[in-house]
Design an enzyme around this catalytic site. Structure first.
Site, mmCIF file in Angstrom:
data_model
loop_
_atom_site.group_PDB
_atom_site.id
_atom_site.type_symbol
_atom_site.label_atom_id
_atom_site.label_comp_id
_atom_site.label_asym_id
_atom_site.label_seq_id
_atom_site.Cartn_x
_atom_site.Cartn_y
_atom_site.Cartn_z
ATOM 1 N N ARG A 84 69.333 60.811 53.534
ATOM 2 C CA ARG A 84 68.882 60.052 54.363
ATOM 3 C C ARG A 84 67.075 59.796 54.232
ATOM 4 O O ARG A 84 66.598 60.822 54.315
ATOM 5 C CB ARG A 84 68.840 60.315 55.729
ATOM 6 C CG ARG A 84 67.793 59.182 57.140
ATOM 7 C CD ARG A 84 68.344 59.756 58.378
ATOM 8 N NE ARG A 84 67.904 60.712 58.487
ATOM 9 C CZ ARG A 84 66.301 61.846 58.770
ATOM 10 N NH1 ARG A 84 65.786 60.168 59.865
ATOM 11 N NH2 ARG A 84 65.797 62.599 59.945
ATOM 12 N N SER A 136 66.848 57.593 60.575
ATOM 13 C CA SER A 136 67.890 57.835 61.755
ATOM 14 C C SER A 136 67.760 56.682 63.255
ATOM 15 O O SER A 136 68.410 56.408 63.857
ATOM 16 C CB SER A 136 68.178 59.039 62.212
ATOM 17 O OG SER A 136 66.791 59.746 62.071
ATOM 18 N N ARG A 143 63.626 64.352 50.253
ATOM 19 C CA ARG A 143 63.937 66.007 50.480
ATOM 20 C C ARG A 143 64.944 66.736 50.248
ATOM 21 O O ARG A 143 64.489 68.070 50.430
ATOM 22 C CB ARG A 143 64.803 65.572 52.304
ATOM 23 C CG ARG A 143 63.255 64.895 53.176
ATOM 24 C CD ARG A 143 64.062 64.779 54.515
ATOM 25 N NE ARG A 143 63.181 63.920 55.363
ATOM 26 C CZ ARG A 143 63.364 63.626 56.887
ATOM 27 N NH1 ARG A 143 64.543 63.606 57.714
ATOM 28 N NH2 ARG A 143 62.336 63.282 57.928
ATOM 29 N N GLU A 179 55.471 58.749 54.801
ATOM 30 C CA GLU A 179 56.467 59.689 54.996
ATOM 31 C C GLU A 179 56.975 59.980 53.496
ATOM 32 O O GLU A 179 57.089 58.865 52.811
ATOM 33 C CB GLU A 179 57.861 59.506 55.665
ATOM 34 C CG GLU A 179 56.757 59.662 57.350
ATOM 35 C CD GLU A 179 57.910 60.032 58.311
ATOM 36 O OE1 GLU A 179 58.937 60.670 58.395
ATOM 37 O OE2 GLU A 179 57.642 60.175 59.265
ATOM 38 N N HIS A 202 66.084 69.673 56.109
ATOM 39 C CA HIS A 202 64.835 68.883 56.032
ATOM 40 C C HIS A 202 63.573 70.480 55.373
ATOM 41 O O HIS A 202 63.703 71.646 56.119
ATOM 42 C CB HIS A 202 64.144 69.125 57.396
ATOM 43 C CG HIS A 202 62.788 67.863 57.559
ATOM 44 N ND1 HIS A 202 61.307 68.656 57.424
ATOM 45 C CD2 HIS A 202 62.458 67.004 58.349
ATOM 46 C CE1 HIS A 202 60.399 68.043 58.285
ATOM 47 N NE2 HIS A 202 61.382 66.835 57.792
ATOM 48 N N HIS A 255 69.017 69.515 59.466
ATOM 49 C CA HIS A 255 68.714 68.302 59.895
ATOM 50 C C HIS A 255 68.331 67.598 60.173
ATOM 51 O O HIS A 255 68.960 67.086 61.590
ATOM 52 C CB HIS A 255 67.038 68.093 59.183
ATOM 53 C CG HIS A 255 66.115 67.575 59.425
ATOM 54 N ND1 HIS A 255 65.932 67.450 60.609
ATOM 55 C CD2 HIS A 255 65.249 65.992 59.527
ATOM 56 C CE1 HIS A 255 65.219 66.412 61.673
ATOM 57 N NE2 HIS A 255 64.642 66.154 60.299
ATOM 58 N N GLY A 257 58.977 62.604 63.728
ATOM 59 C CA GLY A 257 57.942 61.659 62.275
ATOM 60 C C GLY A 257 57.897 59.646 63.293
ATOM 61 O O GLY A 257 56.481 59.767 63.113
#
Length: 525
Positions: free
Chosen positions: A366, A371, A274, A112, A228, A331, A46
């Site tokens: 997250r 990250s 997510r 995103e 994810h 994920h 990403g």
């Protein structure tokens, strides 16, 4: 036996950023279980989030991070890291051709899920991790030694167990080595391989967290696992990550007949946080209905997403049909070894950075592309701390013999048993009955009674998986609410009265486990 200034366990973005930023007069050693290029960071597609757009501001990025994290985040940590993000990205981009740029030469900014602005910088389209890691590897100075294919399995403490002074490793031939250092850093990643379906590298099994726990460090927020939403799914098996950037560019989640599944579920629809998207897809999969990403609206898909295109083609997916079958998988771990912003743990001399650490940035879930940002930030901050600290070399004990030790037969489960049971009992949707069942199953293996020196690396992996799985299961059972990546069907709502901003901390005290149900406030205001 060696005595270094800095010993780093792991080779992802946080580890390499630290190694590159440390003073050149320090002896630095990187220990990695596999190869430098097999870390999770290398697989990251990403990008990295930073508020550098004309209409963006760190305050917006902070707001998105808190919302995605369901306000379990440490606000001071969020402010510090998010505010530092633009300068971290600019500094990295000035060092070389790391990120993609638009026709005007400006950094290309993608969108995103759960972001309110286009703020994701990419490299190589969907190969950001690879680009950044290759850049950092190229900048490693001569004072850094990289040891590949060594399995770190036990942290060494001083006589009174107040300071970490080194680590034991096993080589591929079974020989045990000890590496001593003034600063011992765990940067070994999370624990994605505990679950049947995952985007994580094969080496990411929770080793670093288990080692820190056994040494007596505080472990926090282990119940918060991010699944994810979109891994490529072929005949019930996941084959690779389909980046959230695909939905950011306009793809939508649909059923076989093309019905959108996120309509009316969340205001942000397919770009919802997510945990919301993963749980929605999971509902359909449990009913035997396949979910797809409809990519027909994305022009020149193969050019925009070359890595994803290659993964799909390798697995027989015809992108001309415009649909990619997907399923959620583990994920990212929001919890981990409890640290401050510089990576300092509750044990002197022991640090943790990257996904192995928990700074409070991510809260209960997250925000996409935060990250790699955290890894860059923590590597930079810890380097500043170590560079400004007087090095204290440890006195080595040469009385030990370092010969290979043959394994004893250990009563341990098969790795697939661990993965399947965790996916089924402690996966996307949890409940008290299943969590108690899993806790009892894990408890039967008595991993605390096994002398690690006598174990093969295969058995060490199982032991660490059982320990880390137990920490996740215990925390998930204790948190009687649903928040972020932790969803309890028997407690389906957020309980702000009892659980808002409170963390579950586990600690093993000098080799004797306490029922450590320490619940502390993570955020004061």
């Amino acid at each position: 036996m060696t005595n270094d200034d800095v010993v780093i366990i792991g080779s992802g973005i946080a580890a390499l950023q630290l190694a590159v930023q440390l003073n050149n007069h320090l002896n630095v050693r990187i220990l990695t279980k596999g190869k430098v290029r097999t870390a999770n960071s290398y697989l990251a597609q990403g990008g990295i989030a930073a508020a550098i757009g004309v209409n963006d501001h760190p305050s917006k990025h902070i707001g998105d991070t808190l919302e995605a994290g369901r306000f379990h985040n440490n606000l001071d940590t969020v402010r510090e890291i998010i505010t530092a993000a633009p300068s971290l990205i600019r500094n990295l981009s000035q060092q070389g051709d790391v990120f993609d740029r638009d026709s005007n030469g400006e950094l290309f900014l993608g969108m995103e899920g759960a972001h309110s602005e286009h703020r994701i910088v990419h490299g190589g389209g969907d190969a950001t991790g690879k680009n950044v890691i290759e850049h950092l590897i190229g900048r490693l100075p001569e004072n850094v030694t990289v040891e590949e294919d060594v399995f770190a399995y036990e942290l060494l403490l001083n006589a009174d167990k107040t300071r970490c002074i080194g680590v034991k490793v096993k080589q591929t031939d079974g020989v045990i080595q000890r590496f001593y250092g003034s600063h011992i850093i765990i940067a070994a990643g999370g624990c994605g391989q505990l679950f049947t379906y995952t985007s994580n590298a094969e080496t990411v099994c929770g080793d670093g967290i288990a080692m820190a726990y056994l040494a007596g460090a505080e472990i926090v927020d282990m119940e918060f696992i991010q699944f994810h939403p979109t891994l490529l799914s072929i005949n019930g098996q996941t084959k690779g990550l389909i980046s959230e950037a695909v939905r950011g560019d306009g793809a939508i989640l649909v059923t076989e007949d093309g019905t959108p599944i996120m309509e009316g579920i969340h205001p942000m629809k397919d770009l919802a946080p997510r945990h919301v998207v993963s749980q929605r897809i999971y509902e359909f999969l449990k009913k035997g209905k396949q979910v797809y990403l409809d990519i027909r609206s994305i022009k020149e898909f193969s050019k925009r997403f070359p890595t994803i295109t290659a993964i799909c083609e390798e697995n027989g997916i015809c992108l001309a049909d415009g649909k990619i079958p997907v399923a959620p998988g583990s994920h990212f771990l929001m919890g981990g070894i409890k640290t401050d912003l510089a990576g300092r743990s509750s044990i002197r001399g022991l640090y943790a950075i990257g996904e192995a650490a928990c700074t409070g940035l991510h809260g209960a879930n997250r925000l996409a592309s935060n990250s790699l940002l955290e890894g860059l930030y923590q590597g930079n901050q810890l380097a500043k701390w170590i560079n400004g600290t007087r090095t204290e070399h440890q006195e080595l004990d040469f009385s030990h013999s370092f010969q290979p030790v043959f394994s004893e037969q250990a009563d341990l489960p098969d790795i697939l048993q661990i993965k399947d049971s965790m996916m089924e009992q402690v996966g996307i949707v949890r409940n008290g009955a299943n969590l108690k069942k899993q806790q009892a199953w894990l408890a039967q293996f008595n991993v605390d009674d096994i002398r690690l020196d006598t174990c093969s690396t295969a058995d060490l992996t199982k032991i660490f998986m059982v320990i880390t799985a137990s920490l996740i299961t215990k925390a998930a059972l204790q948190r009687t609410e649903s928040r972020g990546g932790h969803y309890r069907s028997d407690f389906p709502i957020e309980d702000n009265q009892h659980w808002l901003r409170k963390s579950i901390i586990h600690k093993k005290d000098r080799g004797l486990e306490k029922n450590n149900e320490l619940i502390k406030t993570a955020l004061a205001t």
